[in-house]
Design a protein around this motif. Sequence first.
Motif, PDB file in Angstrom:
ATOM      1  N   CYS A  54       9.121  -1.311  15.465  1.00  0.00           N
ATOM      2  CA  CYS A  54       8.310  -0.144  15.107  1.00  0.00           C
ATOM      3  C   CYS A  54       9.055   0.727  14.101  1.00  0.00           C
ATOM      4  O   CYS A  54      10.287   0.802  14.116  1.00  0.00           O
ATOM      5  N   ILE A  55       8.285   1.399  13.259  1.00  0.00           N
ATOM      6  CA  ILE A  55       8.846   2.337  12.283  1.00  0.00           C
ATOM      7  C   ILE A  55       8.074   3.642  12.411  1.00  0.00           C
ATOM      8  O   ILE A  55       6.843   3.670  12.271  1.00  0.00           O
ATOM      9  N   ASN A  56       8.789   4.720  12.692  1.00  0.00           N
ATOM     10  CA  ASN A  56       8.162   6.033  12.837  1.00  0.00           C
ATOM     11  C   ASN A  56       8.132   6.758  11.495  1.00  0.00           C
ATOM     12  O   ASN A  56       9.156   6.867  10.810  1.00  0.00           O
ATOM     13  N   ILE A  57       6.952   7.255  11.153  1.00  0.00           N
ATOM     14  CA  ILE A  57       6.739   7.996   9.908  1.00  0.00           C
ATOM     15  C   ILE A  57       6.440   9.450  10.258  1.00  0.00           C
ATOM     16  O   ILE A  57       5.587   9.723  11.107  1.00  0.00           O
ATOM     17  N   PRO A  58       7.109  10.406   9.627  1.00  0.00           N
ATOM     18  CA  PRO A  58       6.877  11.815   9.962  1.00  0.00           C
ATOM     19  C   PRO A  58       5.505  12.303   9.501  1.00  0.00           C
ATOM     20  O   PRO A  58       4.841  11.650   8.687  1.00  0.00           O
ATOM     21  N   PRO A  59       5.081  13.464   9.995  1.00  0.00           N
ATOM     22  CA  PRO A  59       3.786  14.021   9.589  1.00  0.00           C
ATOM     23  C   PRO A  59       3.764  14.392   8.105  1.00  0.00           C
ATOM     24  O   PRO A  59       4.798  14.699   7.505  1.00  0.00           O
ATOM     25  N   ASP A  60       2.567  14.369   7.523  1.00  0.00           N
ATOM     26  CA  ASP A  60       2.340  14.863   6.155  1.00  0.00           C
ATOM     27  C   ASP A  60       3.316  14.236   5.165  1.00  0.00           C
ATOM     28  O   ASP A  60       3.927  14.923   4.341  1.00  0.00           O
ATOM     29  N   CYS A  61       3.455  12.929   5.222  1.00  0.00           N
ATOM     30  CA  CYS A  61       4.469  12.265   4.412  1.00  0.00           C
ATOM     31  C   CYS A  61       3.849  11.134   3.591  1.00  0.00           C
ATOM     32  O   CYS A  61       3.027  10.360   4.091  1.00  0.00           O
ATOM     33  N   MET A  62       4.257  11.039   2.320  1.00  0.00           N
ATOM     34  CA  MET A  62       3.865   9.900   1.490  1.00  0.00           C
ATOM     35  C   MET A  62       4.874   8.779   1.689  1.00  0.00           C
ATOM     36  O   MET A  62       6.083   9.007   1.658  1.00  0.00           O
ATOM     37  N   PHE A  63       4.371   7.546   1.882  1.00  0.00           N
ATOM     38  CA  PHE A  63       5.270   6.419   2.095  1.00  0.00           C
ATOM     39  C   PHE A  63       4.644   5.153   1.531  1.00  0.00           C
ATOM     40  O   PHE A  63       3.440   5.092   1.256  1.00  0.00           O
ATOM     41  N   THR A  64       5.474   4.148   1.326  1.00  0.00           N
ATOM     42  CA  THR A  64       5.011   2.866   0.807  1.00  0.00           C
ATOM     43  C   THR A  64       5.337   1.760   1.796  1.00  0.00           C
ATOM     44  O   THR A  64       6.325   1.834   2.535  1.00  0.00           O
ATOM     45  N   VAL A  65       4.500   0.728   1.793  1.00  0.00           N
ATOM     46  CA  VAL A  65       4.678  -0.420   2.688  1.00  0.00           C
ATOM     47  C   VAL A  65       4.412  -1.695   1.896  1.00  0.00           C
ATOM     48  O   VAL A  65       3.471  -1.757   1.097  1.00  0.00           O
ATOM     49  N   ARG A  66       5.252  -2.702   2.128  1.00  0.00           N
ATOM     50  CA  ARG A  66       5.044  -4.016   1.519  1.00  0.00           C
ATOM     51  C   ARG A  66       5.382  -5.081   2.548  1.00  0.00           C
ATOM     52  O   ARG A  66       6.423  -5.008   3.206  1.00  0.00           O
ATOM     53  N   PHE A  67       4.497  -6.059   2.703  1.00  0.00           N
ATOM     54  CA  PHE A  67       4.800  -7.154   3.626  1.00  0.00           C
ATOM     55  C   PHE A  67       4.049  -8.412   3.203  1.00  0.00           C
ATOM     56  O   PHE A  67       3.042  -8.356   2.486  1.00  0.00           O
ATOM     57  N   GLY A  68       4.560  -9.550   3.645  1.00  0.00           N
ATOM     58  CA  GLY A  68       3.985 -10.831   3.274  1.00  0.00           C
ATOM     59  C   GLY A  68       2.787 -11.205   4.116  1.00  0.00           C
ATOM     60  O   GLY A  68       2.489 -10.592   5.149  1.00  0.00           O
ATOM     61  N   GLY A  69       2.088 -12.242   3.673  1.00  0.00           N
ATOM     62  CA  GLY A  69       0.964 -12.752   4.433  1.00  0.00           C
ATOM     63  C   GLY A  69       1.397 -13.263   5.792  1.00  0.00           C
ATOM     64  O   GLY A  69       2.555 -13.643   5.997  1.00  0.00           O
ATOM     65  N   GLU A  70       0.475 -13.246   6.743  1.00  0.00           N
ATOM     66  CA  GLU A  70       0.687 -13.707   8.117  1.00  0.00           C
ATOM     67  C   GLU A  70       1.546 -12.751   8.943  1.00  0.00           C
ATOM     68  O   GLU A  70       1.880 -13.063  10.091  1.00  0.00           O
ATOM     69  N   THR A  71       1.915 -11.593   8.398  1.00  0.00           N
ATOM     70  CA  THR A  71       2.692 -10.622   9.171  1.00  0.00           C
ATOM     71  C   THR A  71       1.755  -9.833  10.086  1.00  0.00           C
ATOM     72  O   THR A  71       0.807  -9.192   9.621  1.00  0.00           O
ATOM     73  N   TRP A  72       2.021  -9.884  11.381  1.00  0.00           N
ATOM     74  CA  TRP A  72       1.217  -9.106  12.326  1.00  0.00           C
ATOM     75  C   TRP A  72       1.573  -7.625  12.174  1.00  0.00           C
ATOM     76  O   TRP A  72       2.745  -7.269  12.044  1.00  0.00           O
ATOM     77  N   HIS A  73       0.572  -6.766  12.217  1.00  0.00           N
ATOM     78  CA  HIS A  73       0.855  -5.337  12.059  1.00  0.00           C
ATOM     79  C   HIS A  73      -0.210  -4.497  12.760  1.00  0.00           C
ATOM     80  O   HIS A  73      -1.352  -4.929  12.949  1.00  0.00           O
ATOM     81  N   GLN A  74       0.215  -3.313  13.131  1.00  0.00           N
ATOM     82  CA  GLN A  74      -0.663  -2.341  13.777  1.00  0.00           C
ATOM     83  C   GLN A  74      -0.190  -0.949  13.390  1.00  0.00           C
ATOM     84  O   GLN A  74       1.015  -0.684  13.344  1.00  0.00           O
ATOM     85  N   PHE A  75      -1.139  -0.061  13.113  1.00  0.00           N
ATOM     86  CA  PHE A  75      -0.813   1.314  12.747  1.00  0.00           C
ATOM     87  C   PHE A  75      -1.411   2.242  13.798  1.00  0.00           C
ATOM     88  O   PHE A  75      -2.618   2.182  14.081  1.00  0.00           O
ATOM     89  N   PHE A 134       0.821  -1.204   0.000  1.00  0.00           N
ATOM     90  CA  PHE A 134       0.000   0.000   0.000  1.00  0.00           C
ATOM     91  C   PHE A 134       0.858   1.260   0.000  1.00  0.00           C
ATOM     92  O   PHE A 134       2.019   1.254   0.413  1.00  0.00           O
ATOM     93  N   THR A 135       0.254   2.320  -0.519  1.00  0.00           N
ATOM     94  CA  THR A 135       0.837   3.661  -0.497  1.00  0.00           C
ATOM     95  C   THR A 135      -0.045   4.520   0.386  1.00  0.00           C
ATOM     96  O   THR A 135      -1.273   4.469   0.270  1.00  0.00           O
ATOM     97  N   ALA A 136       0.569   5.296   1.270  1.00  0.00           N
ATOM     98  CA  ALA A 136      -0.212   6.047   2.251  1.00  0.00           C
ATOM     99  C   ALA A 136       0.339   7.451   2.416  1.00  0.00           C
ATOM    100  O   ALA A 136       1.477   7.750   2.027  1.00  0.00           O
ATOM    101  N   ILE A 137      -0.490   8.306   3.004  1.00  0.00           N
ATOM    102  CA  ILE A 137      -0.072   9.657   3.405  1.00  0.00           C
ATOM    103  C   ILE A 137      -0.426   9.821   4.875  1.00  0.00           C
ATOM    104  O   ILE A 137      -1.587   9.655   5.275  1.00  0.00           O
ATOM    105  N   SER A 138       0.590  10.110   5.662  1.00  0.00           N
ATOM    106  CA  SER A 138       0.393  10.205   7.108  1.00  0.00           C
ATOM    107  C   SER A 138      -0.348  11.481   7.472  1.00  0.00           C
ATOM    108  O   SER A 138      -0.316  12.482   6.754  1.00  0.00           O
ATOM    109  N   GLY A 139      -1.024  11.429   8.619  1.00  0.00           N
ATOM    110  CA  GLY A 139      -1.672  12.616   9.144  1.00  0.00           C
ATOM    111  C   GLY A 139      -0.646  13.625   9.636  1.00  0.00           C
ATOM    112  O   GLY A 139       0.567  13.365   9.645  1.00  0.00           O
ATOM    113  N   SER A 140      -1.120  14.766  10.077  1.00  0.00           N
ATOM    114  CA  SER A 140      -0.219  15.854  10.458  1.00  0.00           C
ATOM    115  C   SER A 140       0.420  15.660  11.823  1.00  0.00           C
ATOM    116  O   SER A 140       1.130  16.549  12.309  1.00  0.00           O
ATOM    117  N   GLY A 141       0.199  14.507  12.447  1.00  0.00           N
ATOM    118  CA  GLY A 141       0.890  14.168  13.684  1.00  0.00           C
ATOM    119  C   GLY A 141       1.845  13.007  13.512  1.00  0.00           C
ATOM    120  O   GLY A 141       2.490  12.580  14.471  1.00  0.00           O
TER     121      GLY A 141
END
Length: 470
Positions: A134-155, A100-107
């Motif tokens: 954990c991976i910290n993403i800055p505010p107002d930033c476009m980023f990409t994520v790729r991971f395999g099946g069965e990977t536990w994740h939380q945002f 997925f491709t995402a854009i983080s909120g302003s926090g």
Amino acid sequence: MLSMIKVVQTFPSVRIPSSSGGLPVDVSLIAQLVHGSGNHLFASVSARQQQHQDFVDELDEPSAKLGGTDFDKGDPTSLYSFVVGPKGHPFHRHAGHRIFTAISGSGGAQLRFSSASTAQIAEDPQSFLRALQCINIPPDCMFTVRFGGETWHQFAPLTRNSPHPVFFALSCHTNELGGDLSDDLRQQVLANEASIPSLTSLLPQEVADLLDAAMAKGQIATVDLSLEAPPGTLQRAMCYTARGSVGTILGKWGAWRRAKGFVSHHGDGAEVRELDAAPAGSLLLKQFEGTPFHHEDTFTLTMPLSNFQESNATALLTRLLDGFMENPPRGVTRMMAVRNALVRPMGLRTSPLGCPVSSLLSPDKSRLFANRFPVLEQSADAHNMRAQVVLGADDKHLSFRSCVAARIVQGGQVEFSLGSRVRCKNAFGRFYMWAIDRTHRAYVTPTMLRMAVAHAQIHAPADALGAAAA
């Protein structure tokens, strides 16, 4: 806490290897957007997403399926939009691969991953924490994520009790049948009825309790990605404060503004032809029969029947009439506005629709086609291969009748037609027809027919066609 900062000239990225032999997690920062844009985009996307026909709001992850699978044509992929609000969402996993491709909120946002397998967790719940990163993403930033099946994740939000949303994303499920699916879930996928919640498994509660304790102690390995300033600097602190403040304002503005969009379909190259005379069997031939008339024309447009989801003439004609009302050419609409202003002082009929179909707005409901459209006459043959209606009105200077038809012809084609007959009542009527004849034949009628057929090709909800198909 000890930290190591590395300066890179390309996209700041991190790869987390799997502790259970699966695919790694890849995260990359792509671009830093203007201050407050993350919250603003989140608000507008959320509003549009809520209006989507496949919107689902479960597990603190509202989503919409933008494109489903088509296994008959060998396409196992799906495309979703989803958002994560200020509270984040619970730890979970999916059987299949995700990009997925995402854009983080302003926090900003914190992405949490654990590659511990179900078997490893069952044997030792602490294995989940040992594989957690954990991976910290800055505010107002476009980023990409790729991971395999069965990977536990939380945002989650980057800071506790943040008022800012985490992010919105466009997610590609590269193979909806991938991974270990139950028989019931596999059938849902094959029927293109699966959703993000149905494809989600939550973290066992006992492991979630261990996670909460570890997060409270701050004992989790973390990678911080950034594009403007490294962590621990004054520039970083000032930037985050400014982005949060602007984001609060723009987020409220984005939520206040009514979300809307436009879909514009342009010509498909189909040719509109003018016939020398009305075709045999046309209801137009019966209009003003036995009395003189002063104008006649018929235009046709033929398209492959496969371009439409309807398969009978009545339903096709219903879609065509819808097109005349819902997709009028802007040029014709402007011309009608000028015409209405000129003739209104004379007490003549006015209408926003082009004259040949203007009676579709008639208040007279005594005779309806498809229980919706006011008509003077209508007919359909026994096999529903040809359907036609007569429209028209009588005015001070002339009377007109228009025949609108849909006819399924040989070769898997459908022929749409719009024809008119006009009987003038006085000298002004004859002058009026002389003045508009060239524009009527060269632009008004052909363009109206082309735009209405273009509208008919756009898929409509099945319930909107129920009356026509009956």
